[in-house]
Scaffold this motif. Structure first.
Motif, PDB file in Angstrom:
ATOM      1  N   VAL A 239       0.845  -1.199   0.060  1.00 32.40           N
ATOM      2  CA  VAL A 239       0.207  -0.090  -0.013  1.00 32.40           C
ATOM      3  C   VAL A 239       0.833   1.340   0.059  1.00 32.40           C
ATOM      4  CG1 VAL A 239      -1.975  -1.335   1.074  1.00 32.40           C
ATOM      5  CG2 VAL A 239      -0.290  -0.016   2.526  1.00 32.40           C
ATOM      6  N   LEU A 240       0.375   2.335  -0.374  1.00 31.20           N
ATOM      7  CA  LEU A 240       1.061   3.413  -0.390  1.00 31.20           C
ATOM      8  C   LEU A 240       1.288   4.033   0.936  1.00 31.20           C
ATOM      9  CD1 LEU A 240      -1.058   5.607  -2.990  1.00 31.20           C
ATOM     10  CD2 LEU A 240       1.098   4.389  -3.406  1.00 31.20           C
ATOM     11  N   THR A 241       2.654   4.670   0.938  1.00 34.65           N
ATOM     12  CA  THR A 241       2.812   5.394   2.282  1.00 34.65           C
ATOM     13  C   THR A 241       2.118   6.757   2.468  1.00 34.65           C
ATOM     14  OG1 THR A 241       4.666   6.524   1.473  1.00 34.65           O
ATOM     15  CG2 THR A 241       4.961   4.645   2.433  1.00 34.65           C
ATOM     16  N   GLN A 242       2.069   7.425   3.472  1.00 34.01           N
ATOM     17  CA  GLN A 242       1.581   8.668   3.443  1.00 34.01           C
ATOM     18  C   GLN A 242       2.174   9.708   2.255  1.00 34.01           C
ATOM     19  OE1 GLN A 242       0.164  10.489   7.272  1.00 34.01           O
ATOM     20  NE2 GLN A 242       0.721  12.458   6.636  1.00 34.01           N
ATOM     21  N   GLU A 243       3.533   9.495   2.509  1.00 29.32           N
ATOM     22  CA  GLU A 243       4.218  10.394   1.483  1.00 29.32           C
ATOM     23  C   GLU A 243       3.818  10.150   0.109  1.00 29.32           C
ATOM     24  OE1 GLU A 243       5.473   8.896   4.215  1.00 29.32           O
ATOM     25  OE2 GLU A 243       5.679  10.401   5.690  1.00 29.32           O
ATOM     26  N   LEU A 275      -6.916  -2.817   8.112  1.00 28.41           N
ATOM     27  CA  LEU A 275      -5.708  -3.303   8.129  1.00 28.41           C
ATOM     28  C   LEU A 275      -4.512  -2.607   7.753  1.00 28.41           C
ATOM     29  CD1 LEU A 275      -6.258  -7.141   6.706  1.00 28.41           C
ATOM     30  CD2 LEU A 275      -5.727  -6.539   9.022  1.00 28.41           C
ATOM     31  N   ALA A 276      -4.827  -1.865   6.701  1.00 31.74           N
ATOM     32  CA  ALA A 276      -3.786  -1.086   6.078  1.00 31.74           C
ATOM     33  C   ALA A 276      -4.329   0.161   5.180  1.00 31.74           C
ATOM     34  CB  ALA A 276      -2.654  -1.522   5.506  1.00 31.74           C
ATOM     35  N   PRO A 277      -3.660   1.153   4.981  1.00 31.02           N
ATOM     36  CA  PRO A 277      -2.634   1.812   5.841  1.00 31.02           C
ATOM     37  C   PRO A 277      -3.184   2.592   7.064  1.00 31.02           C
ATOM     38  CG  PRO A 277      -3.344   3.098   3.918  1.00 31.02           C
ATOM     39  CD  PRO A 277      -4.110   1.946   3.614  1.00 31.02           C
ATOM     40  N   LEU A 278      -2.435   2.182   8.185  1.00 37.11           N
ATOM     41  CA  LEU A 278      -2.985   2.553   9.625  1.00 37.11           C
ATOM     42  C   LEU A 278      -2.799   4.001   9.562  1.00 37.11           C
ATOM     43  CD1 LEU A 278      -1.712  -0.489  11.686  1.00 37.11           C
ATOM     44  CD2 LEU A 278      -4.049  -0.041  10.986  1.00 37.11           C
ATOM     45  N   TRP A 279      -1.783   4.643   8.915  1.00 36.88           N
ATOM     46  CA  TRP A 279      -1.754   6.046   8.951  1.00 36.88           C
ATOM     47  C   TRP A 279      -2.977   6.673   8.548  1.00 36.88           C
ATOM     48  CZ3 TRP A 279      -2.469   8.431   4.493  1.00 36.88           C
ATOM     49  CH2 TRP A 279      -2.317   7.612   3.324  1.00 36.88           C
ATOM     50  N   SER A 280      -3.886   6.255   7.784  1.00 38.99           N
ATOM     51  CA  SER A 280      -5.065   6.976   7.052  1.00 38.99           C
ATOM     52  C   SER A 280      -6.120   6.902   8.234  1.00 38.99           C
ATOM     53  CB  SER A 280      -5.630   6.009   6.189  1.00 38.99           C
ATOM     54  OG  SER A 280      -6.196   4.993   6.643  1.00 38.99           O
ATOM     55  N   GLN A 281      -5.889   6.497   9.505  1.00 39.90           N
ATOM     56  CA  GLN A 281      -6.955   6.931  10.851  1.00 39.90           C
ATOM     57  C   GLN A 281      -7.061   8.153  11.148  1.00 39.90           C
ATOM     58  OE1 GLN A 281      -5.581   3.465  13.174  1.00 39.90           O
ATOM     59  NE2 GLN A 281      -7.495   2.361  12.476  1.00 39.90           N
ATOM     60  N   LYS A 283      -7.247  11.189  10.029  1.00 39.66           N
ATOM     61  CA  LYS A 283      -7.921  11.809   8.669  1.00 39.66           C
ATOM     62  C   LYS A 283      -7.300  13.382   8.962  1.00 39.66           C
ATOM     63  CE  LYS A 283     -11.986  12.515   6.141  1.00 39.66           C
ATOM     64  NZ  LYS A 283     -13.255  12.245   5.910  1.00 39.66           N
ATOM     65  N   ARG A 284      -7.422  14.076  10.094  1.00 37.34           N
ATOM     66  CA  ARG A 284      -7.273  15.345   9.990  1.00 37.34           C
ATOM     67  C   ARG A 284      -6.052  15.562   9.607  1.00 37.34           C
ATOM     68  NH1 ARG A 284      -9.170  19.549   8.539  1.00 37.34           N
ATOM     69  NH2 ARG A 284     -11.223  18.435   9.332  1.00 37.34           N
ATOM     70  N   GLY A 285      -4.893  14.748  10.136  1.00 34.83           N
ATOM     71  CA  GLY A 285      -3.531  15.047  10.169  1.00 34.83           C
ATOM     72  C   GLY A 285      -3.345  14.857   8.403  1.00 34.83           C
ATOM     73  N   VAL A 286      -3.687  13.984   7.838  1.00 34.69           N
ATOM     74  CA  VAL A 286      -3.622  13.634   6.506  1.00 34.69           C
ATOM     75  C   VAL A 286      -4.062  15.026   5.571  1.00 34.69           C
ATOM     76  CG1 VAL A 286      -4.130  12.387   4.546  1.00 34.69           C
ATOM     77  CG2 VAL A 286      -3.674  11.131   6.671  1.00 34.69           C
ATOM     78  N   LEU A 287      -5.349  15.590   6.112  1.00 38.10           N
ATOM     79  CA  LEU A 287      -5.543  16.794   5.443  1.00 38.10           C
ATOM     80  C   LEU A 287      -4.777  17.839   5.785  1.00 38.10           C
ATOM     81  CD1 LEU A 287      -9.573  16.516   6.266  1.00 38.10           C
ATOM     82  CD2 LEU A 287      -8.240  15.993   3.805  1.00 38.10           C
ATOM     83  N   ASN A 288      -4.236  18.047   6.746  1.00 37.80           N
ATOM     84  CA  ASN A 288      -3.580  19.259   7.122  1.00 37.80           C
ATOM     85  C   ASN A 288      -2.253  19.123   6.561  1.00 37.80           C
ATOM     86  OD1 ASN A 288      -5.387  20.239   9.005  1.00 37.80           O
ATOM     87  ND2 ASN A 288      -4.667  19.377  10.659  1.00 37.80           N
ATOM     88  N   SER A 289      -1.603  17.773   6.354  1.00 36.22           N
ATOM     89  CA  SER A 289      -0.236  17.550   5.488  1.00 36.22           C
ATOM     90  C   SER A 289      -0.520  17.909   4.252  1.00 36.22           C
ATOM     91  CB  SER A 289       0.010  16.212   5.759  1.00 36.22           C
ATOM     92  OG  SER A 289       0.543  15.882   6.911  1.00 36.22           O
ATOM     93  N   LEU A 290      -1.768  17.656   3.736  1.00 37.60           N
ATOM     94  CA  LEU A 290      -1.867  17.654   2.325  1.00 37.60           C
ATOM     95  C   LEU A 290      -1.989  19.400   1.985  1.00 37.60           C
ATOM     96  CD1 LEU A 290      -3.031  17.272  -0.561  1.00 37.60           C
ATOM     97  CD2 LEU A 290      -5.375  17.277   0.260  1.00 37.60           C
ATOM     98  N   HIS A 291      -2.748  20.159   2.563  1.00 36.59           N
ATOM     99  CA  HIS A 291      -2.661  21.570   2.591  1.00 36.59           C
ATOM    100  C   HIS A 291      -1.708  22.255   2.614  1.00 36.59           C
ATOM    101  CE1 HIS A 291      -7.407  21.150   3.900  1.00 36.59           C
ATOM    102  NE2 HIS A 291      -7.248  20.559   2.632  1.00 36.59           N
ATOM    103  N   ARG A 292      -0.787  21.920   3.569  1.00 32.64           N
ATOM    104  CA  ARG A 292       0.578  22.255   3.903  1.00 32.64           C
ATOM    105  C   ARG A 292       1.508  22.133   2.696  1.00 32.64           C
ATOM    106  NH1 ARG A 292       1.207  20.566   8.692  1.00 32.64           N
ATOM    107  NH2 ARG A 292       2.270  18.525   8.031  1.00 32.64           N
ATOM    108  N   GLU A 293       1.473  20.899   2.177  1.00 33.09           N
ATOM    109  CA  GLU A 293       2.404  20.666   1.306  1.00 33.09           C
ATOM    110  C   GLU A 293       2.072  21.373  -0.140  1.00 33.09           C
ATOM    111  OE1 GLU A 293       5.734  18.783  -0.717  1.00 33.09           O
ATOM    112  OE2 GLU A 293       5.123  18.641   1.285  1.00 33.09           O
ATOM    113  N   MET A 294       0.718  21.335  -0.437  1.00 27.27           N
ATOM    114  CA  MET A 294       0.186  22.032  -1.586  1.00 27.27           C
ATOM    115  C   MET A 294       0.748  23.521  -1.441  1.00 27.27           C
ATOM    116  SD  MET A 294      -3.572  20.567  -2.530  1.00 27.27           S
ATOM    117  CE  MET A 294      -3.214  21.520  -4.334  1.00 27.27           C
ATOM    118  N   LYS A 295       0.750  23.963  -0.322  1.00 27.98           N
ATOM    119  CA  LYS A 295       0.973  25.711  -0.319  1.00 27.98           C
ATOM    120  C   LYS A 295       2.384  25.744  -0.354  1.00 27.98           C
ATOM    121  CE  LYS A 295       0.660  29.386   2.976  1.00 27.98           C
ATOM    122  NZ  LYS A 295      -0.083  30.075   4.248  1.00 27.98           N
TER     123      LYS A 295
END
Length: 311
Positions: A239-243, A275-281, A283-295
């Motif tokens: 599966v994909l890593t968060q990065e 089962l995976a990917p557990l980092w997706s749990q 969700k708020r952290g993923v969205l914040n990382s997305l917005h920060r990275e896009m900026k």
């Protein structure tokens, strides 16, 4: 008011611009089945689909539609104030029933005074003329959105995940829906086994041309009890890593036509099934990382300006 806090043409922005307020989805269950489960098309369903038929968060089908709406409203109102809602028929294939049954279910939902949009998740091979005529009729009462689970444009991947229909079926469904002025939202899964970044981006390019109005970009989840989980546990794919996910997601957003409303950029997997990917749990952290990275990449301003220019 600057409602567009997200660096893309988000559903939240669209709804606030259209209705002047935040609108929430109510996940409903019409008690449907799926032709990819009952033998009409196949058995077992798509390999990623849980026993809940993608409706793990939907209300119980044992309740009436009105009871489901009221129950789901109470859940939301415990956390936040809201006046109006989207009636979202989510579980399984929600046009896979006699048209008389569909009329009763959908009319009850769309007639509720707090419902402003009727959204129906279904398969493109379950949209015969009687169903299309009903949807066109309902669309004269309140907006009707049809959500189609394409997942990928690539027939090789579609065969692997047991989608159960070829690409031309989706194309015909979109054409028929658009002829009736219905809103079309397409579901895409990023990270399907053996698909490359180029494969995923070609699906986005395809959707830019096909004429869909909205898109849900979903991270591949591995859920217990699915055929996909068996393959994953045999280590036949990763599966994909968060990065990795954020990287391909940003590329998809940047390539997507600015006219297409982005309804989702990740997803929720039931914690007891995931089962995976557990980092997706987170969700708020993923969205914040997305917005920060896009900026940081300079994509933030560009997408925001495109959204602002639409209005």
């Amino acid at each position: 008011m600057d409602w567009n806090q997200k660096p893309y043409y988000s559903l939240d922005f669209y709804l606030k611009q259209t209705y002047g307020e935040k609108i929430y989805r109510l996940a409903l269950n019409g008690g449907m089945n799926c032709p990819n489960r009952d033998g009409m098309v196949g058995t077992g369903g798509c390999i990623f689909c849980s026993a809940g038929g993608s409706g793990d968060f939907a209300a119980s089908h044992l309740l009436s539609i009105t009871e489901q709406i009221e129950q789901e409203k109470k859940k939301i109102q415990k956390k936040r104030h809201c006046n109006h809602y989207i009636a979202y028929f989510q579980a399984y294939t929600n046009t896979y029933a006699p048209v008389e049954t569909l009329r009763l279910l959908f009319t009850e939902a769309i007639s509720h005074p707090d419902i402003v949009i009727l959204s129906i998740a279904t398969r493109p091979d379950c949209l015969g003329k009687p169903v299309l005529d009903l949807l066109e009729e309902l669309n004269q009462i309140k907006p009707v959105w049809i959500e189609l689970g394409l997942q990928t444009m690539h027939n090789k991947t579609a065969d692997f995940i047991h989608r159960g229909y070829p690409l031309f079926v989706y194309e015909d469904a979109v054409m028929q829906l658009k002829k009736r002025h219905l809103t079309v939202i397409t579901h895409i899964i990023l990270g399907l086994p053996y698909e490359t970044n180029a494969d995923m981006l070609s699906t986005i390019s395809y959707l830019n041309q096909i004429g869909c109005d909205g898109i849900k970009l979903q991270l591949l989840h591995i859920l217990r009890g699915t055929q996909l989980a068996e393959l994953y546990q045999k280590q036949l794919f990763s599966v994909l890593t968060q990065e990795e996910y954020l990287s391909i997601l940003i590329q998809c957003i940047e390539q997507l036509s600015p006219d297409i409303v982005i309804h989702r950029v990740t997803g929720d997997g039931p914690k007891d099934l995931l089962l995976a990917p557990l980092w997706s749990q987170n969700k708020r952290g993923v969205l914040n990382s997305l917005h920060r990275e896009m900026k940081l990449r300079g994509a933030y301003q560009g997408r925001s300006l495109l959204c602002q220019q639409k209005y």
